[in-house]
Write a protein that holds these residues in place. Structure first.
Motif, mmCIF file in Angstrom:
data_model
loop_
_atom_site.group_PDB
_atom_site.id
_atom_site.type_symbol
_atom_site.label_atom_id
_atom_site.label_comp_id
_atom_site.label_asym_id
_atom_site.label_seq_id
_atom_site.Cartn_x
_atom_site.Cartn_y
_atom_site.Cartn_z
ATOM 1 N N ASN A 63 0.841 -1.197 0.000
ATOM 2 C CA ASN A 63 0.000 0.000 0.000
ATOM 3 C C ASN A 63 0.881 1.254 0.000
ATOM 4 O O ASN A 63 0.687 2.176 -0.812
ATOM 5 C CB ASN A 63 -0.909 -0.030 1.235
ATOM 6 C CG ASN A 63 -1.810 1.184 1.365
ATOM 7 O OD1 ASN A 63 -1.396 2.314 1.137
ATOM 8 N ND2 ASN A 63 -3.041 0.958 1.783
ATOM 9 N N LEU A 66 2.721 1.672 -3.399
ATOM 10 C CA LEU A 66 1.840 2.118 -4.472
ATOM 11 C C LEU A 66 1.460 3.584 -4.314
ATOM 12 O O LEU A 66 1.382 4.328 -5.296
ATOM 13 C CB LEU A 66 0.584 1.241 -4.513
ATOM 14 C CG LEU A 66 0.750 -0.136 -5.157
ATOM 15 C CD1 LEU A 66 -0.461 -1.024 -4.865
ATOM 16 C CD2 LEU A 66 0.958 -0.009 -6.663
ATOM 17 N N TRP A 92 1.194 -0.873 -15.582
ATOM 18 C CA TRP A 92 -0.256 -0.616 -15.571
ATOM 19 C C TRP A 92 -0.523 0.617 -16.405
ATOM 20 O O TRP A 92 0.252 1.567 -16.334
ATOM 21 C CB TRP A 92 -0.758 -0.402 -14.133
ATOM 22 C CG TRP A 92 -2.258 -0.207 -14.095
ATOM 23 C CD1 TRP A 92 -3.200 -1.189 -14.030
ATOM 24 C CD2 TRP A 92 -2.970 1.038 -14.163
ATOM 25 N NE1 TRP A 92 -4.462 -0.629 -14.054
ATOM 26 C CE2 TRP A 92 -4.347 0.734 -14.135
ATOM 27 C CE3 TRP A 92 -2.590 2.387 -14.249
ATOM 28 C CZ2 TRP A 92 -5.339 1.716 -14.192
ATOM 29 C CZ3 TRP A 92 -3.558 3.370 -14.315
ATOM 30 C CH2 TRP A 92 -4.921 3.041 -14.272
ATOM 31 N N TYR A 131 2.465 -3.933 -9.460
ATOM 32 C CA TYR A 131 1.159 -4.472 -9.841
ATOM 33 C C TYR A 131 1.195 -5.990 -9.968
ATOM 34 O O TYR A 131 0.173 -6.660 -9.720
ATOM 35 C CB TYR A 131 0.659 -3.798 -11.120
ATOM 36 C CG TYR A 131 0.488 -2.311 -10.915
ATOM 37 C CD1 TYR A 131 -0.629 -1.804 -10.259
ATOM 38 C CD2 TYR A 131 1.470 -1.417 -11.326
ATOM 39 C CE1 TYR A 131 -0.768 -0.454 -10.030
ATOM 40 C CE2 TYR A 131 1.343 -0.059 -11.107
ATOM 41 C CZ TYR A 131 0.223 0.422 -10.453
ATOM 42 O OH TYR A 131 0.082 1.769 -10.214
ATOM 43 N N GLU A 134 0.791 -6.931 -6.423
ATOM 44 C CA GLU A 134 -0.605 -6.785 -6.000
ATOM 45 C C GLU A 134 -1.430 -7.992 -6.436
ATOM 46 O O GLU A 134 -2.268 -8.502 -5.677
ATOM 47 C CB GLU A 134 -1.199 -5.502 -6.586
ATOM 48 C CG GLU A 134 -2.593 -5.185 -6.038
ATOM 49 C CD GLU A 134 -3.646 -4.998 -7.122
ATOM 50 O OE1 GLU A 134 -4.828 -4.845 -6.757
ATOM 51 O OE2 GLU A 134 -3.294 -5.038 -8.313
ATOM 52 N N GLU A 230 -7.229 0.777 -11.270
ATOM 53 C CA GLU A 230 -5.871 0.583 -10.753
ATOM 54 C C GLU A 230 -5.938 -0.061 -9.368
ATOM 55 O O GLU A 230 -6.646 0.416 -8.482
ATOM 56 C CB GLU A 230 -5.156 1.926 -10.681
ATOM 57 C CG GLU A 230 -3.715 1.848 -10.225
ATOM 58 C CD GLU A 230 -3.048 3.202 -10.183
ATOM 59 O OE1 GLU A 230 -1.806 3.252 -10.217
ATOM 60 O OE2 GLU A 230 -3.760 4.227 -10.113
ATOM 61 N N ALA A 231 -5.185 -1.151 -9.180
ATOM 62 C CA ALA A 231 -5.071 -1.823 -7.879
ATOM 63 C C ALA A 231 -6.435 -2.105 -7.252
ATOM 64 O O ALA A 231 -6.619 -1.982 -6.045
ATOM 65 C CB ALA A 231 -4.207 -0.988 -6.925
ATOM 66 N N ALA A 234 -6.694 -4.797 -4.398
ATOM 67 C CA ALA A 234 -6.285 -4.326 -3.072
ATOM 68 C C ALA A 234 -7.218 -3.261 -2.521
ATOM 69 O O ALA A 234 -7.034 -2.820 -1.382
ATOM 70 C CB ALA A 234 -4.863 -3.773 -3.147
ATOM 71 N N SER A 237 -7.946 1.771 -5.440
ATOM 72 C CA SER A 237 -8.149 2.580 -6.647
ATOM 73 C C SER A 237 -8.422 4.043 -6.321
ATOM 74 O O SER A 237 -7.792 4.957 -6.879
ATOM 75 C CB SER A 237 -9.294 2.009 -7.469
ATOM 76 O OG SER A 237 -9.150 0.619 -7.657
#
Length: 331
Positions: A63, A66, A92, A131, A134, A230-231, A234, A237
């Motif tokens: 986290n 990112l 990404w 990513y 992730e 995105e993400a 997890a 986003s």
């Protein structure tokens, strides 16, 4: 005491009159990449301590990494692009679903490439970076905490930390000085060219936020694409949208430093966007699949596009620069 006051006033005056390029480098760029290097180092430490896919400490460290990347992801030039670093660290969007395939290939073969840093640096960028990690840490189809999964996770985080460290060192040791001293030995022939690069980065970042971070999950009304956020696995986003906007706000205000009225208009535009984002309460942007949720994400996207208009129509002319081509052109 008088001497201390005089020194403080002198330093304040010097800061106020600092060149905008220097200000952006010292306040925005160098600290941003230092943070990225620090967060990916913490991620590597977390993986060394425990590499179970559901480990809360490992997930928390991802986290942080990112979020740090979101804060510099608009700076797509120089050290970020050298040696394909940005793609390797942050592959990404993955529009063709290459990351699951690349990771599955490594896992199925139990490829020993994960044992050597130099070898792993040669694998597909789809199997490297934040990513890819992730996907491994959050995808429901990833099973077990067997030795190969652990080795793969550690290879990815070791590689990611090395990429971030290289970016930060390159900025600190070489590229910042090239931007500060335009001329025949620099990529920039003049201060205006360096300024244009930074202005272009701001436009790139806002475009990424509007068209990719928000636009990809929106898809179309008939076919929303929440799993393109995105993400999203997890649930990060929306948080990454907010992180990016805060960073882009800082850059915009530094570039507009000498115009109080323009700074106020940019501040208002960013505050409206950040206010809408904070009120969204949709971490993975999954709400785009419903009419009401889609409307709210579209409204946030419009707020970001309003910032882009102020930047293009007011900040660019004020600086005497234009956006030109950016890293997303031709994608």
């Amino acid at each position: 005491m008088k001497q201390l006051v005089a020194l403080i006033l002198c330093l304040a005056a010097a800061a106020a009159s600092a060149d905008p390029v220097d200000q952006v480098l010292d306040v925005h760029v160098l600290p941003g990449f230092a943070r990225l290097a620090d967060e990916t180092a913490l991620l590597a430490n977390a993986a060394d301590a425990g590499c179970e896919e559901r480990d809360p400490d490992l997930r928390a460290a991802l986290n942080g990494a990112l979020r740090a990347w979101a804060g510099v992801s608009h700076l797509r030039f120089g050290p970020t692009e050298a040696e394909n670093r940005a793609f390797a660290l942050a592959f990404w969007p993955d529009s063709r679903g290459m990351t699951p395939k690349a990771l599955a290939g490594l896992i199925a073969a139990e490829d020993p490439v994960v044992q050597e840093a130099e070898g792993f640096a040669q694998v597909s960028v789809a199997a490297r970076g934040l990513y890819a990690l992730e996907f491994l840490l959050y995808d429901e189809g990833q099973a077990g905490n067997d030795p190969y999964h652990c080795a793969l996770i550690r290879a990815i985080v070791r590689d990611s930390a090395g990429l971030a460290r290289a970016m930060a060192a390159d900025w600190h040791d070489r590229y910042a000085a090239l931007m500060r001293a335009p001329g025949p030995d620099s990529p920039y022939r003049s201060r205006d060219e360096a300024m244009q690069e930074l202005f272009k980065a701001l436009g790139t970042g806002l475009q990424i936020t509007a068209d990719l971070r928000l636009g990809r999950p929106l898809g179309s009304f008939a076919r929303p694409r929440p799993n393109r956020a995105e993400a999203w696995r997890a649930g990060l986003s929306l948080l990454l949208v907010i992180e990016a906007l805060h960073s882009q706000r800082q850059l915009a205000l530094l570039l507009a430093e000498e115009d109080a009225g323009l700074k106020a208009r940019l501040t208002d535009a960013f505050d409206r966007a950040l206010g809408d984002a904070a009120a969204l309460d949709d971490p993975a942007l999954a709400g785009v699949a419903t009419p009401a949720g889609r409307f709210r994400v579209e409204a946030l996207q419009q707020r970001v596009n309003e910032i882009r208009q102020v930047v293009a129509q007011e900040l660019g002319p004020k600086l005497g620069v234009s956006a030109g081509f950016n890293a997303l052109d031709g994608d």
